[in-house]
Write an enzyme that holds these catalytic residues in place. Sequence first.
Site, short mmCIF file in Angstrom:
data_model
loop_
_atom_site.label_atom_id
_atom_site.label_comp_id
_atom_site.label_asym_id
_atom_site.label_seq_id
_atom_site.Cartn_x
_atom_site.Cartn_y
_atom_site.Cartn_z
N SER A 9 6.07 -7.04 17.06
CA SER A 9 5.44 -7.57 15.86
C SER A 9 4.39 -8.61 16.26
O SER A 9 4.73 -9.62 16.91
CB SER A 9 6.48 -8.25 14.97
OG SER A 9 5.82 -9.15 14.10
N HIS A 34 3.51 -3.39 15.55
CA HIS A 34 4.04 -3.69 14.21
C HIS A 34 3.16 -4.77 13.61
O HIS A 34 3.02 -5.87 14.15
CB HIS A 34 5.49 -4.16 14.30
CG HIS A 34 6.14 -4.35 12.97
ND1 HIS A 34 6.53 -3.31 12.15
CD2 HIS A 34 6.46 -5.49 12.30
CE1 HIS A 34 7.07 -3.80 11.05
NE2 HIS A 34 7.04 -5.12 11.11
N ASP A 36 2.33 -7.13 10.63
CA ASP A 36 2.96 -7.78 9.46
C ASP A 36 1.93 -8.37 8.51
O ASP A 36 1.22 -9.31 8.88
CB ASP A 36 3.91 -8.89 9.94
CG ASP A 36 5.23 -8.34 10.43
OD1 ASP A 36 5.70 -8.79 11.49
OD2 ASP A 36 5.78 -7.45 9.76
N MET A 38 1.26 -10.36 5.08
CA MET A 38 1.92 -11.23 4.11
C MET A 38 0.87 -11.86 3.20
O MET A 38 -0.20 -12.25 3.67
CB MET A 38 2.68 -12.34 4.84
CG MET A 38 3.75 -11.79 5.80
SD MET A 38 4.60 -13.14 6.64
CE MET A 38 5.65 -12.20 7.75
N HIS A 68 3.34 -3.19 7.97
CA HIS A 68 4.46 -3.60 7.11
C HIS A 68 3.90 -4.48 6.01
O HIS A 68 3.55 -5.64 6.25
CB HIS A 68 5.50 -4.36 7.98
CG HIS A 68 6.62 -4.93 7.18
ND1 HIS A 68 7.52 -5.83 7.75
CD2 HIS A 68 7.00 -4.77 5.90
CE1 HIS A 68 8.40 -6.18 6.82
NE2 HIS A 68 8.11 -5.55 5.71
N MET A 70 4.10 -6.81 3.15
CA MET A 70 4.91 -7.75 2.39
C MET A 70 3.99 -8.37 1.35
O MET A 70 3.61 -9.55 1.43
CB MET A 70 5.53 -8.80 3.32
CG MET A 70 6.61 -8.22 4.21
SD MET A 70 6.96 -9.20 5.67
CE MET A 70 5.66 -8.58 6.76
N MET A 139 15.44 -4.41 7.03
CA MET A 139 15.19 -5.80 7.40
C MET A 139 16.51 -6.47 7.78
O MET A 139 17.47 -6.44 7.01
CB MET A 139 14.54 -6.56 6.25
CG MET A 139 13.14 -6.10 5.85
SD MET A 139 11.95 -6.20 7.19
CE MET A 139 11.84 -7.97 7.39
N PHE A 145 8.85 -14.67 7.99
CA PHE A 145 8.67 -15.45 9.22
C PHE A 145 9.24 -14.72 10.43
O PHE A 145 10.17 -13.94 10.31
CB PHE A 145 9.36 -16.83 9.08
CG PHE A 145 8.90 -17.60 7.89
CD1 PHE A 145 9.57 -17.50 6.68
CD2 PHE A 145 7.73 -18.37 7.95
CE1 PHE A 145 9.10 -18.19 5.55
CE2 PHE A 145 7.27 -19.05 6.83
CZ PHE A 145 7.95 -18.96 5.63
N GLY A 146 8.67 -15.03 11.60
CA GLY A 146 9.26 -14.56 12.85
C GLY A 146 10.28 -15.58 13.33
O GLY A 146 10.44 -16.64 12.74
N GLY A 147 11.02 -15.22 14.39
CA GLY A 147 11.91 -16.16 15.03
C GLY A 147 13.19 -16.48 14.27
O GLY A 147 13.89 -17.45 14.59
N ASP A 177 14.07 -4.49 11.76
CA ASP A 177 13.04 -5.52 11.84
C ASP A 177 13.62 -6.90 11.52
O ASP A 177 14.04 -7.16 10.40
CB ASP A 177 11.92 -5.19 10.84
CG ASP A 177 10.74 -6.13 10.93
OD1 ASP A 177 9.83 -6.00 10.09
OD2 ASP A 177 10.72 -6.99 11.83
N GLY A 178 13.65 -7.75 12.58
CA GLY A 178 14.04 -9.14 12.33
C GLY A 178 15.17 -9.59 13.24
O GLY A 178 16.29 -9.09 13.11
N GLY A 199 9.44 -9.46 17.59
CA GLY A 199 8.28 -10.34 17.65
C GLY A 199 8.51 -11.43 18.68
O GLY A 199 8.02 -11.36 19.82
#
Length: 221
Positions: A9, A34, A36, A38, A68, A70, A139, A145-147, A177-178, A199
């Site tokens: 990601s 990937h 993302d 947003m 993706h 969002m 998900m 958010f990442g991390g 994902d996540g 990510g």
Amino acid sequence: RQPAVIAPSILSADFARLGAEVDAVIDAGAEWVHFDVMDNHYVPNLTIGPLVCQALRKHGVTAPIDVHLMVKPVDRIVPDFAKAGATTISFHPEASEHVDRTIQLIHDNGCKAGLVFNPATSLSWLDYVLDKLDLVLIMSVNPGFGGQSFIPAALDKLRLARERIDVSGRAIRLEIDGGVKPDNIGEIARAGADTFVAGSAIFNEKDYRAVIAQMKSAAVG
Ligand code: DX5
Ligand code: ZN
């Protein structure tokens, strides 16, 4: 089950050097990018749009770009991402007024279509559209958010989705994902995923090749 795919990601990449970062992870063995998107409306964060996807294609990225979305609403931006070089466009059912029509719109614009399931979103959305999908995205964090940490309830959801995909007999990818890391990707693969977004697990590492190889071998067992 489709062959394993690692999809870094770019949310966790160094955006000041995005082209080089994407080249690096693809050279290091990742199959997809990937991407993302947003909009600070559907999720409380704001990232990138079609022009960045276009820039990556112009830069020479030929790998599949797994967009993706969002965002809400969804439909207006689909043709722009298709023109910008998206390969797959995935969206959240809660963000579309007419899920079947949005899937049709993605296909009419020449892209593969994915449906994205948040931790609290029921798989019953698959009931009337599974056979029209190219990808189901589960998900394992709440989007934005990442991390974040992996939500273990996603494992059971993967098992159920895997069963429904197998029963359908269709070549539908099952993506997670996540919070995917080298130490949980094995369990995630055993639960049924074949496409793995990561990510921070990748971009926070110095050696992309090492961590991608580690995740691949853990995923294929
Ligand atoms: C979150 C995004 C994810 C995220 C994954 O809303 O959809 O793709 O970037 O990042 P990690 O792997 O760090 O959880
Ligand atoms: Zn994502």
